[in-house]
Design an enzyme around this catalytic site. Structure first.
Site, PDB file in Angstrom:
ATOM      1  N   ARG A 174       0.818  -1.169  -0.040  1.00  0.00           N
ATOM      2  CA  ARG A 174       0.070  -0.214  -0.018  1.00  0.00           C
ATOM      3  C   ARG A 174       0.852   1.237   0.074  1.00  0.00           C
ATOM      4  O   ARG A 174       0.265   2.242   0.513  1.00  0.00           O
ATOM      5  CB  ARG A 174      -0.966  -0.045   1.266  1.00  0.00           C
ATOM      6  CG  ARG A 174      -2.128  -1.019   1.108  1.00  0.00           C
ATOM      7  CD  ARG A 174      -3.048  -0.609   0.170  1.00  0.00           C
ATOM      8  NE  ARG A 174      -4.262  -1.753  -0.105  1.00  0.00           N
ATOM      9  CZ  ARG A 174      -4.407  -2.236  -1.174  1.00  0.00           C
ATOM     10  NH1 ARG A 174      -3.688  -2.174  -2.224  1.00  0.00           N
ATOM     11  NH2 ARG A 174      -5.154  -3.192  -1.111  1.00  0.00           N
ATOM     12  N   SER A 175       1.879   1.329  -0.608  1.00  0.00           N
ATOM     13  CA  SER A 175       2.974   2.411  -0.582  1.00  0.00           C
ATOM     14  C   SER A 175       2.516   3.165  -1.888  1.00  0.00           C
ATOM     15  O   SER A 175       2.965   4.149  -1.905  1.00  0.00           O
ATOM     16  CB  SER A 175       4.275   1.833  -0.937  1.00  0.00           C
ATOM     17  OG  SER A 175       4.431   1.203  -2.240  1.00  0.00           O
ATOM     18  N   GLY A 176       1.905   2.971  -2.595  1.00  0.00           N
ATOM     19  CA  GLY A 176       1.418   3.574  -3.909  1.00  0.00           C
ATOM     20  C   GLY A 176       2.262   3.144  -5.173  1.00  0.00           C
ATOM     21  O   GLY A 176       2.420   3.991  -6.244  1.00  0.00           O
ATOM     22  N   LYS A 177       2.849   2.256  -5.228  1.00  0.00           N
ATOM     23  CA  LYS A 177       3.889   1.805  -6.194  1.00  0.00           C
ATOM     24  C   LYS A 177       3.031   1.434  -7.542  1.00  0.00           C
ATOM     25  O   LYS A 177       3.434   1.906  -8.660  1.00  0.00           O
ATOM     26  CB  LYS A 177       4.527   0.749  -5.844  1.00  0.00           C
ATOM     27  CG  LYS A 177       4.158  -0.808  -5.540  1.00  0.00           C
ATOM     28  CD  LYS A 177       5.055  -1.594  -4.862  1.00  0.00           C
ATOM     29  CE  LYS A 177       4.206  -2.927  -4.205  1.00  0.00           C
ATOM     30  NZ  LYS A 177       3.162  -2.686  -3.281  1.00  0.00           N
ATOM     31  N   SER A 178       1.839   0.708  -7.397  1.00  0.00           N
ATOM     32  CA  SER A 178       1.158   0.446  -8.485  1.00  0.00           C
ATOM     33  C   SER A 178       0.448   1.757  -9.165  1.00  0.00           C
ATOM     34  O   SER A 178       0.233   1.894 -10.283  1.00  0.00           O
ATOM     35  CB  SER A 178      -0.170  -0.504  -8.190  1.00  0.00           C
ATOM     36  OG  SER A 178       0.580  -1.625  -7.916  1.00  0.00           O
ATOM     37  N   ALA A 212      -1.082  -8.566 -15.664  1.00  0.00           N
ATOM     38  CA  ALA A 212      -1.379  -8.999 -14.168  1.00  0.00           C
ATOM     39  C   ALA A 212      -0.821 -10.497 -13.888  1.00  0.00           C
ATOM     40  O   ALA A 212      -1.139 -11.185 -14.730  1.00  0.00           O
ATOM     41  CB  ALA A 212      -2.837  -9.007 -13.976  1.00  0.00           C
ATOM     42  N   THR A 213      -0.203 -10.235 -12.627  1.00  0.00           N
ATOM     43  CA  THR A 213       0.451 -11.547 -12.288  1.00  0.00           C
ATOM     44  C   THR A 213      -0.511 -12.350 -11.341  1.00  0.00           C
ATOM     45  O   THR A 213      -0.327 -13.473 -10.899  1.00  0.00           O
ATOM     46  CB  THR A 213       1.725 -11.605 -11.862  1.00  0.00           C
ATOM     47  OG1 THR A 213       1.889 -10.714 -10.540  1.00  0.00           O
ATOM     48  CG2 THR A 213       2.878 -11.186 -12.884  1.00  0.00           C
ATOM     49  N   ALA A 214      -1.548 -11.505 -10.803  1.00  0.00           N
ATOM     50  CA  ALA A 214      -2.257 -12.061  -9.473  1.00  0.00           C
ATOM     51  C   ALA A 214      -3.414 -13.062  -9.996  1.00  0.00           C
ATOM     52  O   ALA A 214      -3.773 -12.875 -11.134  1.00  0.00           O
ATOM     53  CB  ALA A 214      -3.132 -11.171  -8.845  1.00  0.00           C
ATOM     54  N   HIS A 236      -8.252  -2.675  -8.520  1.00  0.00           N
ATOM     55  CA  HIS A 236      -7.264  -2.191  -9.614  1.00  0.00           C
ATOM     56  C   HIS A 236      -7.830  -2.140 -10.809  1.00  0.00           C
ATOM     57  O   HIS A 236      -7.370  -1.060 -11.618  1.00  0.00           O
ATOM     58  CB  HIS A 236      -6.072  -3.336  -9.586  1.00  0.00           C
ATOM     59  CG  HIS A 236      -5.184  -3.102  -8.545  1.00  0.00           C
ATOM     60  ND1 HIS A 236      -3.900  -2.317  -8.759  1.00  0.00           N
ATOM     61  CD2 HIS A 236      -5.023  -3.575  -7.394  1.00  0.00           C
ATOM     62  CE1 HIS A 236      -3.267  -2.303  -7.696  1.00  0.00           C
ATOM     63  NE2 HIS A 236      -3.849  -3.108  -7.053  1.00  0.00           N
TER      64      HIS A 236
END
Length: 169
Positions: free
Chosen positions: A11-15, A33-35, A49
């Protein structure tokens, strides 16, 4: 074409940072997407997302074979956003793939690609030492993967509290 590695914690804002880079760079974008939606919480996260991305994105679900996805876009003007290497690594662990060989192939594909690419990855080595052997193996593998990818990327940023800190480039 520029290769970016965007690192940060949960939740750092990287995405969001990677998405902003992609949207500023090209109207043609691919979200890789890898999820996998293996439970309700993850399905909800994926849906959020997707909603955040809005229009102008083509989405590929690629839990394992990132290299083929990168190679398949050769010659295109599309900006590739790969989110995230940590989930990809987890998938590789689960499927008992050769981590070193997969990292080699990924770094070679990144080096040879003529697309702009942003890769999102977690920096998980800043916390406590994991209690289990598997946790320590994963943390170490993630750190090695991040180092390898950072070497082949033109720009590397660390994101904390939504603020990017340029580490390279």
């Amino acid at each position: 074409m520029t290769k970016y590695l965007i690192l940060g914690g949960a939740r750092s804002g990287k995405s969001s940072r990677a998405q902003s880079l992609a949207e500023a760079a090209s109207p043609q974008r691919v979200f890789i997407a890898t999820a996998e939606a293996l439970d309700t919480e993850m399905a909800d996260r994926i849906a959020r997302h997707q909603a955040d991305r809005g229009q102008g994105w083509r989405t590929l679900e690629v839990p394992l074979d990132l290299v083929s996805s990168i190679k398949a876009n050769e010659g295109s003007d599309e900006f590739l956003l790969i989110d995230c290497l940590t989930l990809w690594l987890s998938n590789l662990f689960h499927h008992e793939r050769d981590l070193a060989a997969e990292a080699d192939a990924l770094c070679e594909a990144l080096s040879q690609s003529n697309c702009s690419i942003a890769l999102v990855s977690n920096e998980i080595g800043l916390g406590l030492v994991p209690e289990t052997s598997l946790g320590r193996k994963f943390r170490d593998a993630q750190g090695r993967l991040n180092q390898r990818v950072a070497k082949v990327c033109d720009q590397v940023e660390f994101v904390a509290a939504g603020l990017p800190l340029k580490l390279k480039g």
